[in-house]
Motif scaffolding. Structure first.
Motif, PDB file in Angstrom:
ATOM      1  N   ALA A  89     -25.873  27.960  12.319  1.00 24.80           N
ATOM      2  CA  ALA A  89     -24.812  26.993  12.037  1.00 24.80           C
ATOM      3  C   ALA A  89     -23.904  27.538  10.938  1.00 24.80           C
ATOM      4  CB  ALA A  89     -25.405  25.655  11.616  1.00 24.80           C
ATOM      5  N   LYS A  90     -22.606  27.342  11.106  1.00 21.60           N
ATOM      6  CA  LYS A  90     -21.660  27.859  10.116  1.00 21.60           C
ATOM      7  C   LYS A  90     -20.396  27.003  10.113  1.00 21.60           C
ATOM      8  CE  LYS A  90     -20.086  30.866   7.128  1.00 21.60           C
ATOM      9  NZ  LYS A  90     -20.706  31.048   5.803  1.00 21.60           N
ATOM     10  N   GLN A  91     -19.953  26.630   8.910  1.00 21.75           N
ATOM     11  CA  GLN A  91     -18.666  25.953   8.733  1.00 21.75           C
ATOM     12  C   GLN A  91     -17.607  27.040   8.588  1.00 21.75           C
ATOM     13  OE1 GLN A  91     -18.120  22.407   7.907  1.00 21.75           O
ATOM     14  NE2 GLN A  91     -15.922  22.706   7.861  1.00 21.75           N
ATOM     15  N   ILE A  92     -16.649  27.069   9.532  1.00 24.07           N
ATOM     16  CA  ILE A  92     -15.634  28.117   9.524  1.00 24.07           C
ATOM     17  C   ILE A  92     -14.516  27.737   8.564  1.00 24.07           C
ATOM     18  CG2 ILE A  92     -14.069  29.491  10.967  1.00 24.07           C
ATOM     19  CD1 ILE A  92     -16.996  29.843  11.652  1.00 24.07           C
ATOM     20  N   ALA A  93     -14.060  28.717   7.795  1.00 20.49           N
ATOM     21  CA  ALA A  93     -12.928  28.524   6.892  1.00 20.49           C
ATOM     22  C   ALA A  93     -12.035  29.754   6.977  1.00 20.49           C
ATOM     23  CB  ALA A  93     -13.417  28.317   5.459  1.00 20.49           C
ATOM     24  N   GLU A  94     -10.881  29.671   6.337  1.00 22.33           N
ATOM     25  CA  GLU A  94      -9.961  30.809   6.376  1.00 22.33           C
ATOM     26  C   GLU A  94     -10.577  32.047   5.740  1.00 22.33           C
ATOM     27  OE1 GLU A  94      -5.323  31.894   5.247  1.00 22.33           O
ATOM     28  OE2 GLU A  94      -6.166  29.934   4.736  1.00 22.33           O
ATOM     29  N   SER A  95     -11.508  31.833   4.800  1.00 22.10           N
ATOM     30  CA  SER A  95     -12.148  32.958   4.111  1.00 22.10           C
ATOM     31  C   SER A  95     -13.338  33.529   4.879  1.00 22.10           C
ATOM     32  CB  SER A  95     -12.615  32.513   2.723  1.00 22.10           C
ATOM     33  OG  SER A  95     -13.550  31.440   2.841  1.00 22.10           O
ATOM     34  N   THR A  96     -13.702  32.932   6.007  1.00 22.07           N
ATOM     35  CA  THR A  96     -14.852  33.414   6.777  1.00 22.07           C
ATOM     36  C   THR A  96     -14.531  34.795   7.343  1.00 22.07           C
ATOM     37  OG1 THR A  96     -15.423  31.147   7.387  1.00 22.07           O
ATOM     38  CG2 THR A  96     -16.412  32.924   8.687  1.00 22.07           C
ATOM     39  N   VAL A  97     -15.492  35.709   7.205  1.00 17.14           N
ATOM     40  CA  VAL A  97     -15.315  37.070   7.719  1.00 17.14           C
ATOM     41  C   VAL A  97     -16.345  37.335   8.809  1.00 17.14           C
ATOM     42  CG1 VAL A  97     -14.311  37.959   5.594  1.00 17.14           C
ATOM     43  CG2 VAL A  97     -16.790  38.000   5.891  1.00 17.14           C
TER      44      VAL A  97
END
Length: 851
Positions: A89-97
């Motif tokens: 599980a992962k919350q995606i954000a603009e900083s996600t790589v």
């Protein structure tokens, strides 16, 4: 696996595994439906996605329980071995790589080898399920790479490919699809192509009872109480059932028809509503995914409605493809209710898309169902079986290899994998059987029939296609042995005729280089088809194919030998071209083409061009070196350089050619020396000419044309050009006699020049008063002006004629024997001329300066 059976390497689940898994699946989702109201479509799409191992995208405004549903589903499917979910599980954000999703870099590998590898077990590939929240908040490049990983279930990094366990991912977003489209149309297209299910969750409830129930629960502080159990192993049992679902050819055709019809219907909506973009991207990939969605729908129907139904898709199951092809959302009646109360234009647009796509799907499905009954007739018209039968009948009236080739190719395309309907296949099989019979009848008559020419390349091409057809169509298997036997007898005769045709060229005096090239190309193409034919025959008749390969090798060798012998007799031939280089270039190109053609037949023929072009190179060099005129030896040197470069450019080694032409070069040099020696003449200038400047013009004009000194230096330059052809132990290429002859004529030229210069200077000094006699500056200037007007100072000082002649003599003095001794004597004469002029001019300048 307790209670499991084992049969032939296949592990079978216990007899009660399927009912248990079905019951667990039903209870699991029924409980979810009771908790999360009016989410029937979303749960249906998630169920289908889990069953066929595909992914789901859920969009809608905040506060609609998207993330809660994803967590409640994936977070509670447990592994029986660990008691825990296999979930990333992962919350995606603009900083996600990328490493946040696929796993961190393995720094041990990086530091030890310099390679970048990832610990994929720590990323989404290492889990069975994945939940990516707010997926559209990530950067576009990241999302595209994630989509590729999810679709391919593997990670490519460098030359390494790591496979993953990921089966189903649920992605959520608080954005409307219209927002995603405005931001990045290509990104939405990528999602639509790789995800099987996309669902829209509206902001409001369509039924007032649903909102009342939600408020009632909230007022009493009731939280979702989810207790139903579902395991990965139970899901595996149901997924195995999906793989066993049978989809008939009629249903496969229905999927294709539905895909095409729905794409047309939705595209028509785009022209009516410019802002509308279909949710599904229709590609070959989507057709395959639709097949698996249909299989999953059959299993789901068995789970919920018809537990006794066989695992075989029916026309009624096609309706479930709406959840695959369309944007999931409220049913039609609920959509209408929500449209009446929706205020947000984005919400209204999304609901309108749901309604439009549902109507288009209903119309398309109805049309497909109506057309399915005419499938056999429609397929028959597409296949054109009657036309294929007419072609075969035409072969009985007149055999045409080209018609056999096209018929075999078209029948193979139509029979492999073949029509959906048995009657249509039988018609095509009748044409194929007739085609094989026509070919066998013609093969029985041999390669030559009556006055016809030998059946060559077109027949071999036809046999390749017919043999391939008989091997790929199972129903033709019983006819294949007879065809192979007839083909083998035909091949033996044809190979013998190929060899004989090549050998007959030795008796054809009219054959040209073009004819030989054409024969070699034709033979290579025929034998290439024979090789392909033998490879096809070897699939079922190994021993016979081996025997025929030996026959083919023998015929090939005979043909190559005959062609090479005939080529050798054609080259060299008579030359009709005037320019020798054009002739050599043309022969070089033609021999290169013939060698290339022969090398296709036998790689050992490489070197034929070099062998046959060498004599032609000799002829070219003799012709040019023996005829090109030259007035100075350095011009001959340039001709030698040009000939050597031209030979190299045509692929010839110039060394043996010039060794062969040594006598030609020496003869040319001897003739040149003999001719120029006759031109030598030394006419002393008259006294008036010596003082007026006429002697200078004569010396620089006609006299210099006759006295061509410096030829021995030019000969040494020629020797440098010919150094590549010199024997290892030799110092020079040309003979000593030639060098001595050039040295002597060069000495004669220098002697003539020095004699003229001595006479000119003597008369000049006699005509001019001695410097000491000048009594004043005017008389000294008068002597100086007369000396300058004679041009002798300009010749010796400015133009450096005496220095040049000294250099010529310096080279000649190095010649051993009498020529060198003569050069040294002439060097003394030159020195005397220089001293006399220097003394006179020095005295005059000193006297002039003193007055």
């Amino acid at each position: 696996m307790s209670g499991a059976g084992y049969d032939g390497g296949v592990i079978h689940p216990p007899a009660n595994a399927q009912p248990q898994a079905a019951q667990a699946f039903r209870h699991f989702f029924q409980e979810l439906r009771e908790v999360y109201l009016e989410r029937e479509t979303l749960f249906t799409q998630i169920e289908l996605a889990l069953l066929c191992r595909e992914h789901v995208l859920v969009v809608g405004p905040p506060g609609t329980a998207k993330s809660a549903i994803a967590s409640a589903v994936l977070g509670r499917i447990l592994d029986e071995k660990t008691g825990q979910p296999s979930l990333f599980a992962k919350q995606i954000a603009e900083s996600t790589v990328q490493t946040d999703l696929i796993g961190p870099v393995d720094f041990k590998v990086l530091t030890e080898t310099g390679r970048t590898e990832f610990l994929t077990e720590d990323g989404m590939l290492g889990a069975t399920h994945a939940f990516l929240d707010e997926v559209f908040d990530g950067r576009d490049m990241l999302l595209r790479s994630v989509l590729n990983v999810l679709h391919e279930r593997e990670l490519k990094h460098g030359r390494r490919v790591t496979s993953g366990r990921i089966e189903c991912a649920i992605m959520t977003s608080n954005r409307y699809l219209s927002e995603v489209l405005a931001r990045s149309p290509e990104l939405l297209l990528a999602f639509a192509d790789r995800l099987s299910f996309i669902s829209f969750v509206p902001k409001s409830f369509a039924r007032s009872a649903s909102r009342a129930a939600m408020l009632q629960r909230s007022a009493h502080g009731l939280r979702p109480d989810l207790r139903a159990q579902l395991s990965l192993q139970q899901l595996d049992v149901l997924q195995a059932a999906v793989e066993r679902v049978v989809v008939s050819s009629v249903l496969l055709e229905a999927i294709e028809l539905l895909t095409d019809e729905l794409e047309r219907a939705l595209t028509a909506q785009v022209s009516k509503l410019p802002d509308y973009v279909p949710t599904k991207y229709f590609s070959q990939r989507s057709v395959v995914k639709a097949l698996w969605a249909l299989k999953a729908a059959v299993v789901r129907d068995q789970l919920y409605r018809h537990p006794e139904r066989p695992l075989e898709a029916t026309v009624e199951d096609l309706d479930a493809l709406r959840w695959f092809f369309l944007l999931g959302g409220p049913p039609a009646e609920e959509s209408e209710a929500l449209l009446k109360v929706a205020v947000d234009p984005r919400e209204r647009a999304q609901l309108e898309i749901v309604r439009i796509e549902q109507e288009a799907f209903d119309a398309a499905l109805a049309k497909v169902r109506a057309e399915l009954g005419s499938g056999p007739e429609r397929e028959a018209a597409t296949l054109g079986a009657a036309e294929e039968l007419k072609k075969v009948e035409a072969l009985t009236r007149g055999f045409q290899p080209g018609l056999v080739t096209t018929s075999a190719q078209q029948l193979r395309v139509k029979l492999v994998p073949g029509p959906r309907h048995a009657d249509n296949r039988e018609l095509l099989l009748g044409a194929a059987r007739g085609l094989l019979a026509s070919v066998e009848q013609r093969l029985a008559r041999g390669p030559i029939e009556g006055t016809e020419s030998r059946l060559g390349l077109p027949m071999f091409t036809a046999l390749v296609e017919v043999t391939r057809l008989s091997g790929l169509v199972p129903e033709l298997g019983s006819l294949r042995p007879t065809l192979i036997d007839a083909t083998s007898r035909f091949l033996v005769q044809s190979l013998e005729l190929m060899a004989l045709n090549a050998e007959s060229l030795s008796f054809d005096e009219a054959v040209s280089a073009d004819g030989l090239l054409g024969a070699a190309h034709g033979l290579a193409e025929e034998l290439a088809q024979v090789e392909e034919l033998l490879a096809l025959m070897a699939e079922s008749h190994v021993a016979l194919a081996s025997h025929l390969r030996r026959e083919e090798a023998g015929a090939r060798q005979r043909a190559v030998t005959a062609l090479r012998q005939r080529v050798a007799s054609v080259f060299p031939g008579t030359r009709s071209r005037r320019d020798p280089l054009d002739a050599l270039s043309a022969d070089s190109r033609r021999l290169a083409q013939i060698e290339q053609a022969l090398c296709r037949l036998d790689p050992s023929q490489r070197g034929l061009k070099q062998q046959l072009l060498q004599p032609l190179g000799f002829d070219y060099a003799r012709s040019v070196l023996g005829t090109v005129p030259f007035e100075r030896i350095d011009q001959l040197s340039r001709t030698v350089l040009s000939v050597a470069e031209n030979l190299r450019r045509e692929g010839l080694t110039p060394e043996p050619v010039f060794v062969e032409c040594r006598e030609v070069l020496e003869t040319r040099v001897r003739d040149y020396v003999r001719n120029v020696s006759r031109e030598l003449a030394s006419v002393p200038p008259a006294p008036q000419a010596a003082i007026s400047g006429e002697a200078y013009h004569f010396y620089r004009g006609d006299f210099s044309q006759q006295a061509r000194d410096g030829e021995f230096s030019a000969l040494l330059g020629l020797e440098g050009q010919l150094a590549f052809a010199r024997a290892p132990s030799a110092t020079f290429f040309l003979s000593e006699a030639v060098r001595e002859a050039v040295a002597r004529v060069d000495l004669a030229f220098v002697q003539t020049r020095l004699k003229f210069l001595r006479s000119w200077l003597t008369q000049l000094l006699t005509a001019l008063p001695a410097p000491q006699t000048a009594q004043n500056r005017a008389s000294a200037d008068h002597i100086f002006d007369r000396l300058v007007r004679s041009r002798f100072p300009m010749l010796t000082l400015k133009e450096g004629e005496l220095v040049r002649l000294k250099g010529v003599l310096g080279v000649l003095m190095a010649v051993p024997g009498e020529p060198g001794e003569s050069a040294r004597k002439l060097e003394g004469v030159l020195r005397g001329i220089n001293e006399d002029f220097t003394n006179f001019s020095k005295q005059l300048l000193e006297r002039r300066a003193s007055l």
